[in-house]
Design a protein around this motif. Structure first.
Motif, PDB file in Angstrom:
ATOM      1  N   LEU A 162       0.840  -1.201   0.000  1.00  0.00           N
ATOM      2  CA  LEU A 162       0.000   0.000   0.000  1.00  0.00           C
ATOM      3  C   LEU A 162       0.873   1.247   0.000  1.00  0.00           C
ATOM      4  O   LEU A 162       1.853   1.331   0.746  1.00  0.00           O
ATOM      5  N   ASP A 163       0.490   2.190  -0.862  1.00  0.00           N
ATOM      6  CA  ASP A 163       1.177   3.484  -0.920  1.00  0.00           C
ATOM      7  C   ASP A 163       0.362   4.465  -0.071  1.00  0.00           C
ATOM      8  O   ASP A 163      -0.846   4.609  -0.311  1.00  0.00           O
ATOM      9  N   PRO A 164       0.985   5.135   0.909  1.00  0.00           N
ATOM     10  CA  PRO A 164       0.229   6.068   1.761  1.00  0.00           C
ATOM     11  C   PRO A 164      -0.582   7.079   0.953  1.00  0.00           C
ATOM     12  O   PRO A 164      -1.636   7.540   1.408  1.00  0.00           O
ATOM     13  N   LYS A 165      -0.123   7.385  -0.256  1.00  0.00           N
ATOM     14  CA  LYS A 165      -0.841   8.344  -1.113  1.00  0.00           C
ATOM     15  C   LYS A 165      -2.228   7.825  -1.497  1.00  0.00           C
ATOM     16  O   LYS A 165      -3.109   8.594  -1.849  1.00  0.00           O
ATOM     17  N   ASP A 166      -2.382   6.511  -1.461  1.00  0.00           N
ATOM     18  CA  ASP A 166      -3.662   5.922  -1.874  1.00  0.00           C
ATOM     19  C   ASP A 166      -4.695   5.877  -0.751  1.00  0.00           C
ATOM     20  O   ASP A 166      -5.799   5.369  -0.939  1.00  0.00           O
ATOM     21  N   ILE A 167      -4.326   6.379   0.425  1.00  0.00           N
ATOM     22  CA  ILE A 167      -5.308   6.403   1.519  1.00  0.00           C
ATOM     23  C   ILE A 167      -6.171   7.656   1.368  1.00  0.00           C
ATOM     24  O   ILE A 167      -5.687   8.773   1.496  1.00  0.00           O
ATOM     25  N   SER A 168      -7.430   7.425   1.037  1.00  0.00           N
ATOM     26  CA  SER A 168      -8.386   8.533   0.916  1.00  0.00           C
ATOM     27  C   SER A 168      -9.455   8.339   1.992  1.00  0.00           C
ATOM     28  O   SER A 168      -9.499   7.304   2.644  1.00  0.00           O
ATOM     29  N   GLU A 169     -10.342   9.320   2.113  1.00  0.00           N
ATOM     30  CA  GLU A 169     -11.441   9.175   3.078  1.00  0.00           C
ATOM     31  C   GLU A 169     -12.287   7.952   2.738  1.00  0.00           C
ATOM     32  O   GLU A 169     -12.684   7.187   3.610  1.00  0.00           O
ATOM     33  N   GLU A 170     -12.541   7.807   1.439  1.00  0.00           N
ATOM     34  CA  GLU A 170     -13.373   6.696   0.992  1.00  0.00           C
ATOM     35  C   GLU A 170     -12.714   5.348   1.290  1.00  0.00           C
ATOM     36  O   GLU A 170     -13.341   4.425   1.806  1.00  0.00           O
ATOM     37  N   MET A 171     -11.436   5.295   0.970  1.00  0.00           N
ATOM     38  CA  MET A 171     -10.687   4.065   1.195  1.00  0.00           C
ATOM     39  C   MET A 171     -10.603   3.767   2.686  1.00  0.00           C
ATOM     40  O   MET A 171     -10.772   2.619   3.117  1.00  0.00           O
ATOM     41  N   PHE A 172     -10.379   4.795   3.468  1.00  0.00           N
ATOM     42  CA  PHE A 172     -10.273   4.606   4.918  1.00  0.00           C
ATOM     43  C   PHE A 172     -11.576   4.034   5.476  1.00  0.00           C
ATOM     44  O   PHE A 172     -11.568   3.136   6.321  1.00  0.00           O
ATOM     45  N   SER A 173     -12.695   4.547   4.973  1.00  0.00           N
ATOM     46  CA  SER A 173     -13.977   4.092   5.520  1.00  0.00           C
ATOM     47  C   SER A 173     -14.231   2.613   5.208  1.00  0.00           C
ATOM     48  O   SER A 173     -14.922   1.930   5.955  1.00  0.00           O
ATOM     49  N   THR A 174     -13.621   2.118   4.134  1.00  0.00           N
ATOM     50  CA  THR A 174     -13.807   0.684   3.835  1.00  0.00           C
ATOM     51  C   THR A 174     -13.049  -0.187   4.841  1.00  0.00           C
ATOM     52  O   THR A 174     -13.319  -1.375   4.959  1.00  0.00           O
ATOM     53  N   GLN A 175     -12.097   0.418   5.540  1.00  0.00           N
ATOM     54  CA  GLN A 175     -11.314  -0.341   6.523  1.00  0.00           C
ATOM     55  C   GLN A 175     -12.018  -0.418   7.879  1.00  0.00           C
ATOM     56  O   GLN A 175     -11.605  -1.150   8.766  1.00  0.00           O
ATOM     57  N   LEU A 176     -13.074   0.362   8.033  1.00  0.00           N
ATOM     58  CA  LEU A 176     -13.816   0.342   9.296  1.00  0.00           C
ATOM     59  C   LEU A 176     -14.733  -0.877   9.323  1.00  0.00           C
ATOM     60  O   LEU A 176     -14.969  -1.504   8.283  1.00  0.00           O
ATOM     61  N   THR A 177     -15.261  -1.187  10.497  1.00  0.00           N
ATOM     62  CA  THR A 177     -16.100  -2.394  10.620  1.00  0.00           C
ATOM     63  C   THR A 177     -17.386  -2.274   9.804  1.00  0.00           C
ATOM     64  O   THR A 177     -18.025  -3.264   9.503  1.00  0.00           O
ATOM     65  N   THR A 178     -17.755  -1.037   9.459  1.00  0.00           N
ATOM     66  CA  THR A 178     -18.979  -0.805   8.684  1.00  0.00           C
ATOM     67  C   THR A 178     -18.692  -0.727   7.181  1.00  0.00           C
ATOM     68  O   THR A 178     -19.574  -0.331   6.420  1.00  0.00           O
ATOM     69  N   GLY A 179     -17.481  -1.087   6.780  1.00  0.00           N
ATOM     70  CA  GLY A 179     -17.085  -1.018   5.363  1.00  0.00           C
ATOM     71  C   GLY A 179     -18.148  -1.651   4.472  1.00  0.00           C
ATOM     72  O   GLY A 179     -18.616  -2.750   4.752  1.00  0.00           O
ATOM     73  N   GLY A 180     -18.528  -0.935   3.416  1.00  0.00           N
ATOM     74  CA  GLY A 180     -19.551  -1.476   2.506  1.00  0.00           C
ATOM     75  C   GLY A 180     -20.945  -0.977   2.827  1.00  0.00           C
ATOM     76  O   GLY A 180     -21.852  -1.112   2.008  1.00  0.00           O
ATOM     77  N   MET A 181     -21.129  -0.410   4.016  1.00  0.00           N
ATOM     78  CA  MET A 181     -22.459   0.134   4.363  1.00  0.00           C
ATOM     79  C   MET A 181     -22.436   1.643   4.153  1.00  0.00           C
ATOM     80  O   MET A 181     -21.407   2.281   4.359  1.00  0.00           O
ATOM     81  N   PRO A 182     -23.593   2.227   3.789  1.00  0.00           N
ATOM     82  CA  PRO A 182     -23.631   3.686   3.736  1.00  0.00           C
ATOM     83  C   PRO A 182     -23.550   4.245   5.156  1.00  0.00           C
ATOM     84  O   PRO A 182     -23.901   3.543   6.106  1.00  0.00           O
ATOM     85  N   ASP A 183     -23.076   5.471   5.303  1.00  0.00           N
ATOM     86  CA  ASP A 183     -23.062   6.098   6.629  1.00  0.00           C
ATOM     87  C   ASP A 183     -24.509   6.278   7.098  1.00  0.00           C
ATOM     88  O   ASP A 183     -25.390   6.538   6.285  1.00  0.00           O
ATOM     89  N   PRO A 184     -24.749   6.178   8.406  1.00  0.00           N
ATOM     90  CA  PRO A 184     -26.127   6.396   8.882  1.00  0.00           C
ATOM     91  C   PRO A 184     -26.553   7.838   8.614  1.00  0.00           C
ATOM     92  O   PRO A 184     -25.834   8.774   8.939  1.00  0.00           O
ATOM     93  N   GLU A 185     -27.708   8.001   8.002  1.00  0.00           N
ATOM     94  CA  GLU A 185     -28.247   9.354   7.814  1.00  0.00           C
ATOM     95  C   GLU A 185     -28.899   9.826   9.107  1.00  0.00           C
ATOM     96  O   GLU A 185     -29.045  11.023   9.343  1.00  0.00           O
TER      97      GLU A 185
END
Ligand code: IPE
Ligand code: IPE
Ligand code: MG
Length: 247
Positions: A162-185
């Protein structure tokens, strides 16, 4: 018009997160032990899940046990874990009948073996259900999951994949336990407390927060519908002006 009919089906939140709070106070009001409140919270869970399906909510995430809750008296923790096992066992049929897929987030390896096993069985059994994903946050804390995500990314960088440059907000959120789910509205907390208590800190960045005085064991699908109706009256601006949002 019933509360359910008042909900605008075209503007539904996809994901609702709930902090089920107030079981202990509910029991105390009746001169009973705190555990009695937890036992009576099960009916509220069932009703809320059925209500979410009726309303057409795709993701429902319930905060059932926080990392910090391990610090409660041993008696209460043991009772909560036993209640979890028996509830999952009993309610799997409700999940199947309502086409609800069970999911769990948190440090699940900290759960007693029996509990973990029961949970995995129910997750497997309901995995084909498509109407709604019910996620239980168990032994969950948001700081824990954010630190875990950072650690996993750090390991990938160390391995050179992994290149640190490739860490985006979107990518980071996929690493969370909720990865793949939309954020709760929408995030609902019962019992009149106005805090987040280490719940979905990253995911709730732009969620609408709804607080009710109702204690969790008294919460019913109508309360969920009221929260959705309240949410639909709000203007979500995401930093923009009201005029921008309207056009
Ligand atoms: C929520 O109710 C359930 C869990 C945290 C497991 P509480 O047990 O926190 O009830 P109160 O807030 O003490 O009334
Ligand atoms: C939050 O409730 C955790 C759950 C509902 C599972 P708490 O009752 O533990 O939160 P605090 O301690 O009042 O912030
Ligand atoms: Mg509480």
């Amino acid at each position: 018009m019933s509360l359910l009919e008042q909900i605008d089906k075209d503007r539904l939140p996809q994901h609702i997160a709930v902090i089920m709070d107030g079981n202990g106070r509910w029991a105390k009001e009746q001169g009973k032990l705190r555990v009695f409140g937890h036992q009576n919270g099960v009916r509220a869970v069932r009703d809320t899940v059925e209500g979410a399906v009726e309303a057409g909510i795709s993701f429902l995430t319930l905060y059932a046990f926080s990392t910090e809750n391990w610090n409660r008296p041993k008696f209460e923790v043991t009772a909560l874990m036993e209640l979890l096992v028996s509830t999952i066992n009993k309610e799997t049929k409700t999940l199947m009948d309502n086409e609800v897929r069970l999911n769990a987030i948190g440090n699940l390896s900290a759960l007693p073996a029996k509990c973990y096993q029961q949970l995995q069985e129910a997750i497997k059994k309901t995995s084909g259900n498509r109407k709604c994903t019910l996620t239980l946050a168990l032994s969950y804390s948001s700081r824990w999951e954010i630190v875990e995500a950072a650690r996993k990314l750090g390991e990938q960088i160390k391995l050179g994949i992994l290149d640190p440059k490739d860490i985006s907000e979107e990518m980071f959120s996929t690493q969370l336990t909720t990865g793949g789910m939309p954020d709760p509205e929408l995030m609902i907390r019962t019992s009149g407390e106005h805090r987040i208590s280490n719940y979905l800190l990253y995911q709730l960045a732009y969620s609408e927060l709804y607080f009710t005085q109702k204690l969790w064991p008294d919460f019913r699908r109508e309360d969920l519908f009221e929260a959705i109706i309240d949410y639909q009256k709000r203007e979500r601006r995401f930093g923009m002006t009201s005029e921008q949002v309207k056009n």
